[in-house]
Design a protein around this motif. Structure first.
Motif, mmCIF file in Angstrom:
data_model
loop_
_atom_site.group_PDB
_atom_site.id
_atom_site.type_symbol
_atom_site.label_atom_id
_atom_site.label_comp_id
_atom_site.label_asym_id
_atom_site.label_seq_id
_atom_site.Cartn_x
_atom_site.Cartn_y
_atom_site.Cartn_z
ATOM 1 N N GLU A 174 -7.994 -7.885 3.805
ATOM 2 C CA GLU A 174 -7.923 -9.066 4.649
ATOM 3 C C GLU A 174 -6.966 -10.078 4.033
ATOM 4 N N VAL A 175 -6.307 -10.841 4.892
ATOM 5 C CA VAL A 175 -5.404 -11.907 4.450
ATOM 6 C C VAL A 175 -5.858 -13.198 5.114
ATOM 7 N N ARG A 176 -6.178 -14.179 4.305
ATOM 8 C CA ARG A 176 -6.643 -15.459 4.828
ATOM 9 C C ARG A 176 -5.481 -16.291 5.367
ATOM 10 N N ARG A 177 -5.806 -17.173 6.280
ATOM 11 C CA ARG A 177 -4.808 -18.106 6.799
ATOM 12 C C ARG A 177 -4.336 -19.008 5.654
ATOM 13 N N GLY A 178 -3.043 -19.179 5.560
ATOM 14 C CA GLY A 178 -2.479 -20.021 4.519
ATOM 15 C C GLY A 178 -2.159 -19.304 3.219
ATOM 16 N N GLU A 179 -2.504 -18.026 3.121
ATOM 17 C CA GLU A 179 -2.154 -17.265 1.920
ATOM 18 C C GLU A 179 -0.682 -16.876 1.929
ATOM 19 N N ALA A 180 -0.146 -16.673 0.730
ATOM 20 C CA ALA A 180 1.138 -16.010 0.562
ATOM 21 C C ALA A 180 0.847 -14.742 -0.221
ATOM 22 N N LEU A 181 0.804 -13.623 0.469
ATOM 23 C CA LEU A 181 0.430 -12.346 -0.134
ATOM 24 C C LEU A 181 1.672 -11.517 -0.403
ATOM 25 N N ALA A 182 1.811 -11.074 -1.649
ATOM 26 C CA ALA A 182 2.878 -10.144 -2.007
ATOM 27 C C ALA A 182 2.285 -8.744 -2.118
ATOM 28 N N VAL A 183 2.931 -7.794 -1.458
ATOM 29 C CA VAL A 183 2.535 -6.388 -1.539
ATOM 30 C C VAL A 183 3.553 -5.680 -2.417
ATOM 31 N N LEU A 184 3.101 -5.279 -3.601
ATOM 32 C CA LEU A 184 3.960 -4.629 -4.581
ATOM 33 C C LEU A 184 3.751 -3.122 -4.562
ATOM 34 N N GLY A 185 4.751 -2.417 -5.057
ATOM 35 C CA GLY A 185 4.611 -0.978 -5.211
ATOM 36 C C GLY A 185 5.967 -0.312 -5.224
ATOM 37 N N PRO A 186 6.062 0.855 -5.858
ATOM 38 C CA PRO A 186 7.326 1.589 -5.898
ATOM 39 C C PRO A 186 7.655 2.201 -4.542
ATOM 40 N N SER A 187 8.838 2.754 -4.440
ATOM 41 C CA SER A 187 9.223 3.462 -3.226
ATOM 42 C C SER A 187 8.220 4.586 -2.946
ATOM 43 N N GLY A 188 7.797 4.678 -1.686
ATOM 44 C CA GLY A 188 6.840 5.710 -1.316
ATOM 45 C C GLY A 188 5.391 5.331 -1.499
ATOM 46 N N CYS A 219 6.429 -16.501 -5.650
ATOM 47 C CA CYS A 219 6.135 -16.894 -4.269
ATOM 48 C C CYS A 219 4.675 -16.768 -3.871
ATOM 49 N N ALA A 220 3.960 -15.836 -4.468
ATOM 50 C CA ALA A 220 2.676 -15.435 -3.905
ATOM 51 C C ALA A 220 1.498 -16.201 -4.495
ATOM 52 N N THR A 221 0.504 -16.440 -3.647
ATOM 53 C CA THR A 221 -0.784 -16.936 -4.114
ATOM 54 C C THR A 221 -1.725 -15.777 -4.427
ATOM 55 N N ARG A 222 -1.337 -14.581 -4.014
ATOM 56 C CA ARG A 222 -2.143 -13.386 -4.247
ATOM 57 C C ARG A 222 -1.230 -12.171 -4.202
ATOM 58 N N THR A 223 -1.529 -11.163 -5.010
ATOM 59 C CA THR A 223 -0.717 -9.951 -5.071
ATOM 60 C C THR A 223 -1.612 -8.727 -4.974
ATOM 61 N N ILE A 224 -1.210 -7.786 -4.133
ATOM 62 C CA ILE A 224 -1.846 -6.478 -4.169
ATOM 63 C C ILE A 224 -0.786 -5.442 -4.528
ATOM 64 N N GLU A 225 -1.206 -4.419 -5.239
ATOM 65 C CA GLU A 225 -0.306 -3.333 -5.616
ATOM 66 C C GLU A 225 -0.776 -2.047 -4.958
ATOM 67 N N LEU A 226 0.153 -1.391 -4.257
ATOM 68 C CA LEU A 226 -0.147 -0.122 -3.616
ATOM 69 C C LEU A 226 0.346 1.027 -4.478
ATOM 70 N N VAL A 227 -0.463 2.044 -4.608
ATOM 71 C CA VAL A 227 -0.098 3.294 -5.266
ATOM 72 C C VAL A 227 -0.612 4.434 -4.393
ATOM 73 N N ASP A 228 0.310 5.274 -3.932
ATOM 74 C CA ASP A 228 -0.054 6.423 -3.096
ATOM 75 C C ASP A 228 -0.894 6.020 -1.890
ATOM 76 N N GLY A 229 -0.518 4.896 -1.277
ATOM 77 C CA GLY A 229 -1.163 4.478 -0.054
ATOM 78 C C GLY A 229 -2.512 3.813 -0.208
ATOM 79 N N ARG A 230 -2.899 3.520 -1.438
ATOM 80 C CA ARG A 230 -4.175 2.869 -1.708
ATOM 81 C C ARG A 230 -3.942 1.600 -2.524
ATOM 82 N N ILE A 231 -4.878 0.658 -2.439
ATOM 83 C CA ILE A 231 -4.778 -0.558 -3.239
ATOM 84 C C ILE A 231 -5.253 -0.262 -4.655
ATOM 85 N N ALA A 232 -4.321 -0.388 -5.592
ATOM 86 C CA ALA A 232 -4.663 -0.160 -6.999
ATOM 87 C C ALA A 232 -5.029 -1.444 -7.720
ATOM 88 N N ARG A 233 -4.587 -2.580 -7.170
ATOM 89 C CA ARG A 233 -4.842 -3.869 -7.819
ATOM 90 C C ARG A 233 -4.772 -4.968 -6.765
#
Length: 236
Positions: A35-49, A215-229
């Motif tokens: 979920e992403v709250r209103r007013g958040e700046a969410l960065a989605v990190l992860g390598p290619s693929g 830039c971000a107030t929150r960061t998630i990291e994707l690995v193989d299509g799943r949230i790792a962090r």
């Protein structure tokens, strides 16, 4: 620059058990819930693929999941048809791309006006809004200029103005500084931060940890299509 207001309670983006497969092999996204709250700046990190672009496309209504749901500002995006998706994008999201995606045969002013014209905004109101955005972003002097005559940083400011034209509750940014030199990138980072500080919800996709930290107030990291962090920013 104006303060952005968002209506409604609850998260702006709600994604539940999202899975997307392309032909054979592992899924691009696998049972992803976020979920992403209103007013958040969410960065989605992860390598290619890792699934970053697939996630962005799902939120933008450019692709559909095989399983799960995508709800943005109360709209079930995964259930929209082609016409509904186009209307949703005009009303709900502004998109900023790595390579700007401006129309070279239109002036800066006409590039920024385009979303308003597609949405049926009255001409006088659209013109007023365009001049307001160009002034806010420091590019008013280029309103009659064609994009090919601008620097990369200036073109990205035009792209941001275009994305903000219809006052969307959500900005999606795909590697927004990837094609810029350091000085131009720094300028765009400051603009993104200012927009978020004024209430604009932003989701940016990047492999650049420095951009996410800036830039971000929150960061998630994707690995193989799943949230790792999934981390809230300590400082920014």
């Amino acid at each position: 620059m104006e303060k952005t207001t968002s209506s409604g309670a609850g998260p702006l983006i709600s994604i539940s058990h999202l899975t997307k497969r392309y032909e054979a092999g592992d899924p691009a996204l696998s049972d992803l819930t976020v979920e992403v709250r209103r007013g958040e700046a969410l960065a989605v990190l992860g390598p290619s693929g890792s699934g970053k672009s697939t996630l962005l496309n799902m939120i933008a209504g450019l692709d559909r999941p095989d399983e799960g749901t995508v709800t943005v500002d109360g709209v079930r995006v995964d259930q929209l048809g082609e016409a509904g998706s186009a209307k949703y994008r005009r009303a709900t999201i502004g998109m900023v791309f790595q390579f700007f995606n401006l129309l070279d045969d239109l002036t800066v002013q006409d590039n920024v006006l385009l979303p308003a014209q597609l949405a049926g905004m009255p001409r006088a109101k659209a013109h007023e809004r365009t001049l307001e955005l160009l002034a806010d972003l420091g590019i008013e002097q280029y309103r009659g200029t064609f994009p090919g005559r601008l620097s990369g940083g200036e073109r990205q400011r035009v792209a941001l103005a275009r994305a903000l034209m219809n006052r969307p509750p959500l900005i999606l940014a795909d590697e927004p500084t990837g094609a810029l030199d350091r000085a131009s990138a720094g300028s765009v980072v400051r603009l993104i931060r200012e927009l978020n500080e004024r209430g604009q919800t932003i989701l940016l996709v990047t492999h650049d940890t420095g951009l996410a930290a800036s830039c971000a107030t929150r960061t998630i990291e994707l690995v193989d299509g799943r949230i790792a962090r999934d981390d809230a920013a300590v400082t920014r």
